[in-house]
Write an enzyme that holds these catalytic residues in place. Sequence first.
Site, PDB file in Angstrom:
ATOM      1  N   ARG A 255     -10.747  10.216   1.672  1.00 29.52           N
ATOM      2  CA  ARG A 255     -10.810  11.004   3.102  1.00 29.52           C
ATOM      3  C   ARG A 255     -11.790  11.849   3.190  1.00 29.52           C
ATOM      4  NH1 ARG A 255      -4.449  11.322   2.881  1.00 29.52           N
ATOM      5  NH2 ARG A 255      -3.911   9.158   2.855  1.00 29.52           N
TER       6      ARG A 255
ATOM      7  N   LYS B   1       1.152  10.181   5.440  1.00 29.72           N
ATOM      8  CA  LYS B   1       1.409   8.853   6.030  1.00 29.72           C
ATOM      9  C   LYS B   1       2.565   8.202   5.366  1.00 29.72           C
ATOM     10  CE  LYS B   1      -3.778   8.524   6.581  1.00 29.72           C
ATOM     11  NZ  LYS B   1      -4.769   7.451   6.462  1.00 29.72           N
TER      12      LYS B   1
ATOM     13  N   TYR C  25     -15.417   0.920  -6.321  1.00 28.39           N
ATOM     14  CA  TYR C  25     -16.480   1.685  -6.193  1.00 28.39           C
ATOM     15  C   TYR C  25     -17.394   1.415  -7.333  1.00 28.39           C
ATOM     16  CZ  TYR C  25     -13.960   3.937  -2.547  1.00 28.39           C
ATOM     17  OH  TYR C  25     -13.060   3.957  -1.368  1.00 28.39           O
TER      18      TYR C  25
ATOM     19  N   SER D  15     -10.171   5.596  -4.626  1.00 33.47           N
ATOM     20  CA  SER D  15     -11.322   6.486  -4.862  1.00 33.47           C
ATOM     21  C   SER D  15     -10.734   7.735  -5.754  1.00 33.47           C
ATOM     22  CB  SER D  15     -11.270   7.526  -3.439  1.00 33.47           C
ATOM     23  OG  SER D  15     -10.340   7.595  -2.899  1.00 33.47           O
TER      24      SER D  15
ATOM     25  N   LYS E  43       0.841  -1.075   0.063  1.00 36.80           N
ATOM     26  CA  LYS E  43       0.024   0.057   0.005  1.00 36.80           C
ATOM     27  C   LYS E  43       0.915   1.322   0.062  1.00 36.80           C
ATOM     28  CE  LYS E  43      -3.344   2.607   2.563  1.00 36.80           C
ATOM     29  NZ  LYS E  43      -4.643   2.461   3.529  1.00 36.80           N
TER      30      LYS E  43
ATOM     31  N   LYS F  91      -2.255  -1.405  -3.622  1.00 34.69           N
ATOM     32  CA  LYS F  91      -3.177  -0.431  -3.591  1.00 34.69           C
ATOM     33  C   LYS F  91      -2.256   1.138  -3.786  1.00 34.69           C
ATOM     34  CE  LYS F  91      -6.205   2.098  -0.655  1.00 34.69           C
ATOM     35  NZ  LYS F  91      -6.343   2.145   1.043  1.00 34.69           N
TER      36      LYS F  91
ATOM     37  N   GLU G  97       7.353  -6.966   1.104  1.00 41.40           N
ATOM     38  CA  GLU G  97       6.157  -6.530   1.930  1.00 41.40           C
ATOM     39  C   GLU G  97       5.051  -7.714   1.856  1.00 41.40           C
ATOM     40  OE1 GLU G  97       5.010  -4.469   4.444  1.00 41.40           O
ATOM     41  OE2 GLU G  97       5.985  -2.760   4.297  1.00 41.40           O
TER      42      GLU G  97
END
Length: 333
Positions: free
Chosen positions: A213, A226, A322, A283, A203, A257, A242
């Site tokens: 957000r 982040k 979505y 998104s 990610k 992602k 990872e």
Amino acid sequence: MNKTPLARYPNLRLRRPRAFSWSRELYAEHHLRPQDLIWAVILKNGNGVREPIAAMPGVCRLSVDQAVLAAKEAVGLGIPALALFPYTDTKDRSPNGDEALNADNLMCRAARAIKDAVPDIGLMADVALDPYTDHGHDGILKDGEIINDRTVELLVQQAVAEAKAGFDIIAPSDMMDGRVGAIRAGLDAAGSENVQIMAYAAKYASAFYGPYREAIGSAGILKGDKRTYQMDPRNSDEAIREVALDLAEGADCVMVKPGMPYLDIIRRVKDEFGAPTFAFQVSGEYAMIKAAAQNDWIDGDRAMMESLIAFKRAGANGVISYFAADAAKALQG
Ligand code: PBG
């Protein structure tokens, strides 16, 4: 496989099979099915609520009763699972995100209601503290630092509560070190050994999460960024490490992602591990396609389908999106 064409032009004409629709169908290498899709759904408190999200045209925050209807629709469309995410008001947020551990929070209530009404749908829960913290970070913030091991302890409790509420797939999206193994142990100790883990394994710290957000109410409140826990977009070998770790810790499947800017990572992960691999079309990817379509700059439906088949072509088993319901409808004709 020998990729050198055995014949050459004019004996070989690669346009020949493209000439007719029936022929293009026969030659198609990859296929998108509703069964490849996990529908991302944003929840909100209340009843009868369908609240539009400005940055995600066509997506609404749904109250639990409306999410139940969405689950029924998904089953009718052949979509196997929903991924739920909660919108949280500022007043319900706290420094340590305690609401995440509340067995009666919005996520858990939604899971119970959906499983009650639509037992055959799969339900995936995001595990991270960001919908519940007043600073918008995924973990415990202390002196400007996200504290890894204390955060993992809370994530385990969050995952156990979600599993008890009826979620089938626990999807840690926090990028803390060691969380997959800890969650696996916690779920097993709580008698949830049949609950799956989909690790947000690779990610990235991405600008493409912007509309999300807003969707969950974190937009104005995130302090800083982040980058101390999510991955650097410049890295690819690190994604392999990872994923290797998360699989070793017991992840049933892994996720990359965002999706479209990271198709190379999906391909590498699939080739390297052969493990079930999912893409999250996030998104911002959704918003870009929708915004361009609203301006008549692109054909929105075609761009949607093209973006989704790209994930299959890159090697993904499926896609969290979505667009899932719209795409499934398009596939049903
Ligand atoms: C939170 C989380 C994020 C998304 C899913 N879970 C955002 C973030 O990490 O900041 C993004 C989803 C999207 O953009 O659609 N851990």
